[in-house]
Design a protein around this motif. Structure first.
Motif, PDB file in Angstrom:
ATOM      1  N   GLU A 155       0.847  -1.189   0.000  1.00 41.29           N
ATOM      2  CA  GLU A 155       0.000   0.000   0.000  1.00 41.29           C
ATOM      3  C   GLU A 155       0.885   1.242   0.000  1.00 41.29           C
ATOM      4  O   GLU A 155       1.751   1.410   0.856  1.00 41.29           O
ATOM      5  N   GLY A 156       0.691   2.102  -0.979  1.00 40.48           N
ATOM      6  CA  GLY A 156       1.498   3.306  -1.079  1.00 40.48           C
ATOM      7  C   GLY A 156       2.855   3.086  -1.715  1.00 40.48           C
ATOM      8  O   GLY A 156       3.662   4.008  -1.814  1.00 40.48           O
ATOM      9  N   GLY A 157       3.115   1.851  -2.170  1.00 39.12           N
ATOM     10  CA  GLY A 157       4.417   1.537  -2.747  1.00 39.12           C
ATOM     11  C   GLY A 157       4.521   1.889  -4.221  1.00 39.12           C
ATOM     12  O   GLY A 157       3.614   2.480  -4.813  1.00 39.12           O
ATOM     13  N   SER A 158       5.652   1.528  -4.799  1.00 40.59           N
ATOM     14  CA  SER A 158       5.921   1.826  -6.204  1.00 40.59           C
ATOM     15  C   SER A 158       5.343   0.739  -7.101  1.00 40.59           C
ATOM     16  O   SER A 158       5.178  -0.407  -6.686  1.00 40.59           O
ATOM     17  N   GLN A 159       5.083   1.116  -8.348  1.00 40.61           N
ATOM     18  CA  GLN A 159       4.615   0.132  -9.303  1.00 40.61           C
ATOM     19  C   GLN A 159       5.767  -0.794  -9.670  1.00 40.61           C
ATOM     20  O   GLN A 159       6.939  -0.483  -9.444  1.00 40.61           O
ATOM     21  N   GLN A 160       5.406  -1.929 -10.248  1.00 41.33           N
ATOM     22  CA  GLN A 160       6.374  -2.997 -10.447  1.00 41.33           C
ATOM     23  C   GLN A 160       6.877  -3.115 -11.882  1.00 41.33           C
ATOM     24  O   GLN A 160       6.177  -2.770 -12.836  1.00 41.33           O
ATOM     25  N   ARG A 161       8.082  -3.634 -12.002  1.00 41.32           N
ATOM     26  CA  ARG A 161       8.650  -3.898 -13.323  1.00 41.32           C
ATOM     27  C   ARG A 161       8.065  -5.173 -13.935  1.00 41.32           C
ATOM     28  O   ARG A 161       7.845  -5.251 -15.145  1.00 41.32           O
ATOM     29  N   TYR A 162       7.806  -6.158 -13.079  1.00 39.54           N
ATOM     30  CA  TYR A 162       7.336  -7.458 -13.551  1.00 39.54           C
ATOM     31  C   TYR A 162       5.860  -7.670 -13.229  1.00 39.54           C
ATOM     32  O   TYR A 162       5.383  -7.266 -12.168  1.00 39.54           O
ATOM     33  N   LEU A 163       5.159  -8.311 -14.121  1.00 40.78           N
ATOM     34  CA  LEU A 163       3.748  -8.623 -13.920  1.00 40.78           C
ATOM     35  C   LEU A 163       3.583  -9.616 -12.780  1.00 40.78           C
ATOM     36  O   LEU A 163       4.209 -10.673 -12.765  1.00 40.78           O
ATOM     37  N   LEU A 164       2.715  -9.271 -11.839  1.00 37.02           N
ATOM     38  CA  LEU A 164       2.420 -10.155 -10.722  1.00 37.02           C
ATOM     39  C   LEU A 164       0.988 -10.665 -10.827  1.00 37.02           C
ATOM     40  O   LEU A 164       0.126 -10.030 -11.415  1.00 37.02           O
ATOM     41  N   LYS A 165       0.757 -11.829 -10.232  1.00 36.96           N
ATOM     42  CA  LYS A 165      -0.575 -12.435 -10.264  1.00 36.96           C
ATOM     43  C   LYS A 165      -0.929 -12.939  -8.874  1.00 36.96           C
ATOM     44  O   LYS A 165      -0.064 -13.181  -8.034  1.00 36.96           O
TER      45      LYS A 165
END
Length: 258
Positions: A155-165
């Protein structure tokens, strides 16, 4: 309260809660970050219909040249060449990424920040990847769903480089209303998540991405669009998604005009 909750949709930080369901953080709510548990990295090619949008949202290929996303991810309807869609990769930094500009945007007619949270983005050229069919009735609005995205993993973190599921279970309207009261629009929204324990959910940056499951033939079918929620993966607060089947006919009609 409705406008407060929905003001912080799961855009731009939607993430991953491991995609943890894109939970919206209402203004004034506790900002303590909460890690999303249970998400894993998606394999290359596992969800070929997934699209990352340059404004910080997710989406899915409705047609090879049309992306289905959330209404709160765009600003109205009309010609728009400012959005870049990235597809074909789980690693956004991959040299194999397919990048296509938008030409038009169609936001759900009547969208005012509550409900009707869908939009279509027309692409400058088709992307030769599998599309994700959408549910046209409520037959698949149950069971366990898959969510995926490049949004924040906390929560409140940065977006990711890799797709997560991640996998999230269906939450009934009654149970979801116990959390959100009149902010929930049962006829237009569907909820999912681990209400008792939290820990798995979508998050900021996952907005507009699909919530999907397998149909009776074993094919993926989209039942929801990441929309909003309180925080990310908080116990007692499931993720809220646009109920795709409610808008299926409108989406099809709108797509035909693009």
């Amino acid at each position: 309260m409705k406008q407060l909750l929905r003001a912080v949709k799961r855009c731009s930080v939607i993430a991953a809660v491991a995609l943890a369901a894109v939970s919206l953080q209402p203004a004034g709510a506790s900002a303590a970050p909460q890690p999303v548990v249970g998400g894993t990295r998606a394999a290359q090619g596992e969800f070929p219909f997934m699209v990352r949008l340059s404004m910080g949202c997710g989406g899915a290929l409705y047609a090879k040249d049309i992306v289905l996303t959330a209404a709160h991810c765009v600003n109205g309807s009309g010609n728009n060449t400012s959005i870049t869609a990235t597809a074909g990769v789980v690693d956004l930094q991959s040299s194999s990424a397919i990048k296509v500009k938008s030409t038009k945007v169609l936001q759900a007619p009547g969208y005012n920040g509550a409900g009707k949270d869908w939009a279509l983005i027309k692409l400058a050229k088709p992307i030769d990847l599998p599309t994700l069919k959408i549910a046209t009735n409520t037959a698949y609005n149950n069971g366990d769903f898959t969510v995926a995205g490049w949004g924040a993993a906390t929560e409140g973190g940065s977006q990711q480089r890799y797709l997560l599921k991640a996998s999230v279970p269906f939450v009934s309207d009654a149970e979801c209303q116990a959390a959100y009261g009149s902010d929930l629009i049962p006829g237009e929204e569907i909820c999912a998540g681990l209400v008792d324990t939290g820990g798995v959910d979508t998050c900021q940056g996952d907005s507009g991405g699909p919530m999907f499951r397998k149909d009776n033939a074993g094919a993926w079918i989209q039942v929801g669009i990441v929309s909003w929620g309180q925080g990310c993966a908080r116990p007692g607060y499931p993720g809220v998604y646009s109920e795709v089947s409610t808008f299926a006919a409108q989406i099809a009609s709108a797509a035909a005009t693009l």
